[in-house]
Scaffold this motif. Structure first.
Motif, PDB file in Angstrom:
ATOM      1  N   VAL A 226      37.149  50.444  34.176  1.00 37.26           N
ATOM      2  CA  VAL A 226      37.945  49.001  34.946  1.00 37.26           C
ATOM      3  C   VAL A 226      38.816  50.357  36.244  1.00 37.26           C
ATOM      4  O   VAL A 226      39.484  50.948  35.632  1.00 37.26           O
ATOM      5  CB  VAL A 226      38.969  48.424  34.197  1.00 37.26           C
ATOM      6  CG1 VAL A 226      39.988  47.434  35.715  1.00 37.26           C
ATOM      7  CG2 VAL A 226      38.422  47.675  33.998  1.00 37.26           C
ATOM      8  N   SER A 227      38.630  50.336  37.582  1.00 33.72           N
ATOM      9  CA  SER A 227      39.373  51.334  38.420  1.00 33.72           C
ATOM     10  C   SER A 227      40.924  50.940  38.336  1.00 33.72           C
ATOM     11  O   SER A 227      41.151  49.570  38.881  1.00 33.72           O
ATOM     12  CB  SER A 227      38.440  51.426  39.684  1.00 33.72           C
ATOM     13  OG  SER A 227      38.409  49.932  40.161  1.00 33.72           O
TER      14      SER A 227
ATOM     15  N   ARG B 261      43.044  41.678  39.742  1.00 32.10           N
ATOM     16  CA  ARG B 261      43.173  42.636  40.559  1.00 32.10           C
ATOM     17  C   ARG B 261      44.921  43.003  41.248  1.00 32.10           C
ATOM     18  O   ARG B 261      44.985  44.129  40.924  1.00 32.10           O
ATOM     19  CB  ARG B 261      42.519  42.401  41.589  1.00 32.10           C
ATOM     20  CG  ARG B 261      42.361  44.000  42.697  1.00 32.10           C
ATOM     21  CD  ARG B 261      42.569  45.319  42.103  1.00 32.10           C
ATOM     22  NE  ARG B 261      41.183  45.187  41.765  1.00 32.10           N
ATOM     23  CZ  ARG B 261      41.139  47.011  40.980  1.00 32.10           C
ATOM     24  NH1 ARG B 261      42.071  47.266  40.159  1.00 32.10           N
ATOM     25  NH2 ARG B 261      39.461  47.200  40.331  1.00 32.10           N
TER      26      ARG B 261
ATOM     27  N   ASP C  43      33.787  42.161  32.847  1.00 32.82           N
ATOM     28  CA  ASP C  43      33.507  41.573  34.497  1.00 32.82           C
ATOM     29  C   ASP C  43      34.364  42.383  35.971  1.00 32.82           C
ATOM     30  O   ASP C  43      34.954  43.165  35.395  1.00 32.82           O
ATOM     31  CB  ASP C  43      33.021  40.513  34.648  1.00 32.82           C
ATOM     32  CG  ASP C  43      31.942  40.144  33.552  1.00 32.82           C
ATOM     33  OD1 ASP C  43      31.365  40.730  33.137  1.00 32.82           O
ATOM     34  OD2 ASP C  43      32.395  38.522  32.751  1.00 32.82           O
ATOM     35  N   GLU C  44      33.302  42.359  37.111  1.00 33.16           N
ATOM     36  CA  GLU C  44      34.297  42.736  37.944  1.00 33.16           C
ATOM     37  C   GLU C  44      35.479  41.899  37.937  1.00 33.16           C
ATOM     38  O   GLU C  44      35.942  40.582  37.972  1.00 33.16           O
ATOM     39  CB  GLU C  44      33.631  42.235  39.289  1.00 33.16           C
ATOM     40  CG  GLU C  44      33.838  42.492  40.397  1.00 33.16           C
ATOM     41  CD  GLU C  44      33.939  44.351  40.771  1.00 33.16           C
ATOM     42  OE1 GLU C  44      35.007  44.775  41.253  1.00 33.16           O
ATOM     43  OE2 GLU C  44      33.678  44.832  40.077  1.00 33.16           O
ATOM     44  N   LEU C  45      36.811  42.651  38.425  1.00 31.45           N
ATOM     45  CA  LEU C  45      38.706  41.350  38.438  1.00 31.45           C
ATOM     46  C   LEU C  45      38.238  40.877  39.970  1.00 31.45           C
ATOM     47  O   LEU C  45      37.619  41.331  40.420  1.00 31.45           O
ATOM     48  CB  LEU C  45      39.403  42.860  38.370  1.00 31.45           C
ATOM     49  CG  LEU C  45      39.458  43.937  37.459  1.00 31.45           C
ATOM     50  CD1 LEU C  45      40.809  44.839  38.064  1.00 31.45           C
ATOM     51  CD2 LEU C  45      39.179  42.800  35.947  1.00 31.45           C
ATOM     52  N   SER C  46      38.473  39.404  39.615  1.00 31.56           N
ATOM     53  CA  SER C  46      39.094  38.485  40.126  1.00 31.56           C
ATOM     54  C   SER C  46      40.173  38.808  41.730  1.00 31.56           C
ATOM     55  O   SER C  46      40.893  40.125  40.986  1.00 31.56           O
ATOM     56  CB  SER C  46      39.175  37.360  39.875  1.00 31.56           C
ATOM     57  OG  SER C  46      41.076  37.669  38.932  1.00 31.56           O
ATOM     58  N   ARG C  47      40.297  38.631  42.314  1.00 27.51           N
ATOM     59  CA  ARG C  47      41.367  38.586  42.921  1.00 27.51           C
ATOM     60  C   ARG C  47      42.717  38.930  42.872  1.00 27.51           C
ATOM     61  O   ARG C  47      43.367  39.739  42.558  1.00 27.51           O
ATOM     62  CB  ARG C  47      41.159  37.748  44.506  1.00 27.51           C
ATOM     63  CG  ARG C  47      42.993  38.349  45.255  1.00 27.51           C
ATOM     64  CD  ARG C  47      42.408  37.092  46.736  1.00 27.51           C
ATOM     65  NE  ARG C  47      43.022  37.295  47.979  1.00 27.51           N
ATOM     66  CZ  ARG C  47      43.686  36.756  49.091  1.00 27.51           C
ATOM     67  NH1 ARG C  47      42.669  36.077  49.393  1.00 27.51           N
ATOM     68  NH2 ARG C  47      44.197  37.760  49.921  1.00 27.51           N
TER      69      ARG C  47
END
Length: 890
Positions: free
Chosen positions: A281-282, A259, A252-256
């Motif tokens: 994952v970027s 990141r 999923d999209e990374l949390s703050r």
């Protein structure tokens, strides 16, 4: 007027004629030049007509040459690039899958870049396309070619695992979409703890752990001295930490928070051996990040405008599985020991240390690559080593001795080594037939002493005497410690002493006199030895060895340095179980009496094989002082030879007269020095010898050594030796002795032994030469000696000789095959035995000897064993002395 005009006309006409002539000349020249120019023009035009054809041919030839040079240059550059790629990524890092196999590098060397594909160059062989990873950076995979991305991940991981030492690469997988299925081929690594999976939702925890690892390595491993693990490994030759590779496959999209942690790993991870291989994952822009784009229309390294490459196919699944199983098996078997040379200083630094305040040397490598040091001094003063059989106790002792011997000269350090278990591994410290070298620091080596506890007791007595000598010297100089004594008495010989007793529990076994005295001496040495530089190192592979000490808490408390090998029990404190999980070739070193907070784990190098140790010993042997002497080697399985005994070689015959006081050597004393058991034979009552027991060879050996040592003290013809052999089994030994004594010896048997007694007794009244009666199995002649010759029987004459002979230089050295038989020959059970001033008991038990032969009640604590005897001399000894009879002379 007319004349002047005529003259003028004539002059003008002349001038015009000259001008006309010049003009005609010039015209002719111009016409010639015009013709020449026209000819040149024609030639130029003709030449110009053929130039395009020639120029075109030259142009074509030149272009061909340029193309050829370009192709050669491209091929040369491609070859150089391939060679560079081979140097940067040798072996498993770049080999084709068809011929791929693991090729581990040395632990201190980075595996280098890893191949993911090839670069196609027209007219040249493909060049491996490399991606920097371990100790270099991170890899991000992008693009719509999922198969290509999976191939890159598999290739990077397999090549990294195959290029590094087994266990040096640890993988963490985060694959929430396929639940680890993308890394299924690497699953065998999990059995060795080299691969762990993080489930969905565990990314934050994974990143937190990676950040914590980076923090720990920076603070405790690099510690500001080095900028990276690669730099540390290059400077020290050691890599204390594995490479950690986190494989993040989507999510999923990374949390703050995630990141932020990911960015920290990218910025600081490569220097600490922490790396990322991600897909989906970027990663942030950073020089350490390499991006590989895998698309259906091609792949590139370095982003959309990067280098076009052709990705390799994924490694065969069987190859992945078999390689991972092999690596896991090697890791589970334990890491290989480090080189023994890691413990040694450079040759030019050997023997430079001063032991005045203590002894310090490394024993191995700690978890962070730093040496783990062992110290013996005021604190800790003594060491306790424990570990089951096969865990490397002997190897650890070798490593410790070698590390100390390389740093401290023989003037600074002396070793005394005692091994109660069977084996000869410690014999190499002493001079041998196979290798004439010896360790210059070694003063005593005792091997195969499992049945000779008296030798261990002799060592403790020797150390106690040395402690007393040092204490007296310290008192004389009004100091208390060895360092102070050495300062005020620099000319004295005050090296530190390290006494190593392996399987020491054998010394304390039982409840006899030996065990009680040994325990008392150990406690005194442990308590007072520290101040005088005497250090004890006790080792045991059996828990009973440690239990033998628990009844003496004051003794155990002195052994504050504890070294526990894998699965060792009772060495460390009760709740300290660090040794139970140790891998092979490791030990827990604890200088805090085994308390958990003092634990240090050390990786012990291989030091006990012959070649490894021999190189160091030969180097130190060549450095030895000119007056250095080999160590005393005591082998409990070896039989000493009389000819080799220093006391025997020192015997000489006087040039005139008789020997002052003859001495009969009976055997070798079980003692630190190679001393002989000596029976002095002055002109005094009772100076006779009885050998008691049924062992023919040993009894003959005692009498043989006594006779030969006595003969060495008399010039030919100045002493008589009467040899009576009454047991056929003893005949070869007695005959050999008779032949070697030549003209000074007379032979008697059962038929003539009575005459010997009568003649000898009759001659006691007149002074004469020393006379020695050597009676082999005299009790066998009871019948013959019972016959009356003259006024007395042979037994009565024997008793008279025993009683009166010594004062008239006539001594009996006789062998009785039992104590009871000797009593009968001496006059019965109630007869006095004063005329037997000394005896050697072979297989006669202590209880048989009784109070008439031994002071006190109940007899000595003597338990017979092969080729050992108990020697007792009423005039000298308070307790019996265990001896080893000398072997046959021939």
């Amino acid at each position: 007027m007319a004349d002047r005009r005529s003259q003028l006309v004539t002059r003008v006409r002349g001038m015009l004629g000259e001008a006309l002539g010049a003009t005609r000349t010039r015209l002719s020249t111009a016409q010639t030049e015009l013709t020449t120019a026209r000819d040149r023009l024609a030639k130029v035009r003709r030449a110009a007509a053929v130039v395009p054809e020639r120029v075109g041919a030259q142009r074509d030839r030149r272009l061909a040459e340029i193309d050829e040079r370009h192709a050669e240059r491209i091929a040369e550059l491609a070859r150089r690039a391939a060679d560079a790629a081979q140097r940067e990524a040798p072996g498993a890092a770049s080999a084709d899958w068809a011929r791929w196999r693991p090729t581990p590098t040395r632990r201190a060397e980075p595996p280098g870049a890893l191949r993911v594909g090839t670069v196609r160059i027209p007219g040249a062989e493909p060049v491996p396309a490399l991606v920097p990873l371990l100790d270099a950076g991170h890899v991000e995979l992008t693009g719509d070619d999922r198969v290509g991305c999976d191939a890159v991940v598999s290739a990077l991981l397999l090549r990294g695992v195959g290029r590094a030492d087994p266990g040096a690469v640890r993988l963490v997988g985060y694959d929430p979409e396929h639940l680890g299925g993308g890394l299924a081929g690497f699953a065998p690594l999990g059995t060795a703890g080299l691969l762990t999976f993080v489930g969905p939702g565990g990314l934050a925890r994974l990143l937190d752990d990676l950040v914590e690892q980076i923090r720990r390595i920076n603070e405790t491993v690099l510690a500001g001295e080095y900028g990276s693990l690669r730099e540390l490994a290059g400077a020290t030759g050691r890599r204390p930490e594995p490479w950690r590779v986190a494989v993040l496959l989507g999510g999923d999209e990374l949390s703050r928070h995630e990141r932020g942690q990911l960015d920290r790993v990218v910025r600081t991870g490569a220097a600490c051996g922490v790396h990322l291989v991600v897909r989906g994952v970027s990663l942030p822009e950073d020089p350490t990040v390499t991006r590989v784009g895998a698309h259906t229309d091609g792949a590139r390294i370095g982003g959309p405008g990067g280098l076009p490459v052709r990705l390799d196919p994924p490694p065969p699944p069987v190859l992945v599985t078999e390689t991972c199983r092999e690596v896991a098996a090697r890791v589970n078997a334990g890491p290989a020991p480090t080189p023994f040379t890691d413990l040694l200083p450079p040759p030019e630094q050997m023997w430079r240390e001063d032991s005045a305040t203590g002894l310090t040397a490394p024993i191995g490598e700690g978890p962070h690559g730093r040496p783990v040091l062992l110290t013996l001094g005021d604190y800790p003063p003594h060491a306790l080593i424990g570990g089951p059989s096969g865990t490397g106790k002997t190897n650890l002792i070798f490593a410790w001795i070698g590390a100390l011997a390389a740093r401290y000269s023989p003037a600074e350090l002396e070793f005394y080594l005692l091994d109660f278990k069977e084996g000869v591994s410690f014999a190499r410290f002493a001079k041998g037939r196979r290798d004439p070298s010896w360790l210059p620091h070694m003063r005593l080596v005792g091997i195969n002493v499992n049945t000779d506890r008296e030798f261990g007791l002799a060592l403790l007595r020797f150390l106690a005497e040395e402690l007393r000598r040092r204490a007296d010297a310290a008192k004389k100089h009004e100091v208390t410690k060895l360092a102070e004594l050495r300062a005020v008495d620099p000319t004295g010989h005050w090296p530190r002493i390290v006494a190593v007793v392996d399987e020491f529990q054998m010394l304390l076994a039982g409840r006899d006199v030996v065990a009680r005295e040994a325990a008392d001496l150990l406690e005194d040495l442990a308590r007072r030895g520290r101040s005088q530089g005497i250090h004890l190192v006790l080792a045991s592979q059996d828990v009973r060895g440690i239990e033998a000490l628990w009844g003496r808490p004051a003794l155990v408390a002195q052994f504050t340095l504890r070294i526990a090998l894998p699965k060792a029990l009772r060495i460390l404190a009760e709740r300290n179980d660090a040794a139970q999980s140790l891998p092979r070739h490791h030990a827990v070193v604890n200088a805090e009496s085994g308390m958990a907070e003092g634990n240090q784990v050390a990786r012990i190098p291989s030091a006990s094989d012959w070649e490894t140790w021999s190189e160091l010993q030969h180097r130190l042997w060549r450095m030895r002082p000119q007056d250095a002497a080999p160590a005393r080697l005591f082998d409990g399985d070896a039989i000493p030879r009389l000819a080799d005994a220093p006391d025997f070689r020192a015997l000489t015959a006087p040039e005139t007269g008789h020997a002052r006081t003859p001495v009969a050597l009976l055997g070798e004393i079980i003692d630190v020095q190679a001393r002989s058991a000596a029976l002095r034979l002055p002109r005094a009552p009772g100076r006779n010898l009885a050998v008691l027991g049924t062992r023919v060879d040993e009894a003959c050996a005692v009498l043989d050594a006594a006779a030969r040592s006595l003969a060495r003290q008399h010039r030919p013809g100045t002493a008589r030796f009467s040899i009576a052999c009454l047991d056929p089994d003893a005949d070869p030994a007695a005959r050999s002795l008779y032949e070697d004594l030549a003209d000074d010896a007379a032979w008697y048997d059962e038929e003539t032994v009575g005459e010997l007694m009568a003649e000898t007794a009759e001659g006691l009244g007149a002074p004469g030469t020393p006379h020695y009666l050597l009676l082999f199995a005299v009790d066998a002649a009871a019948g013959a000696l019972a016959t009356r010759i003259g006024r007395r029987t042979g037994l009565e004459e024997l008793r008279r000789i025993l009683h009166d002979g010594p004062e008239r230089r006539t001594h009996v050295l006789a062998w009785w095959r039992g104590v009871a038989r000797m009593r009968v020959d001496l006059g019965g059970p109630a007869a006095r035995t004063d005329q037997i001033g000394a005896w050697v008991a072979l297989d006669a038990h202590g209880g048989e000897l009784g109070s008439s032969l031994y002071p006190g009640t109940g007899g000595p604590d003597w338990y017979p064993r092969p080729w050992r005897g108990l020697f007792f001399d009423r005039a000298v000894h308070r307790t019996g002395q265990v001896i080893i009879p000398y072997g046959p002379a021939r």
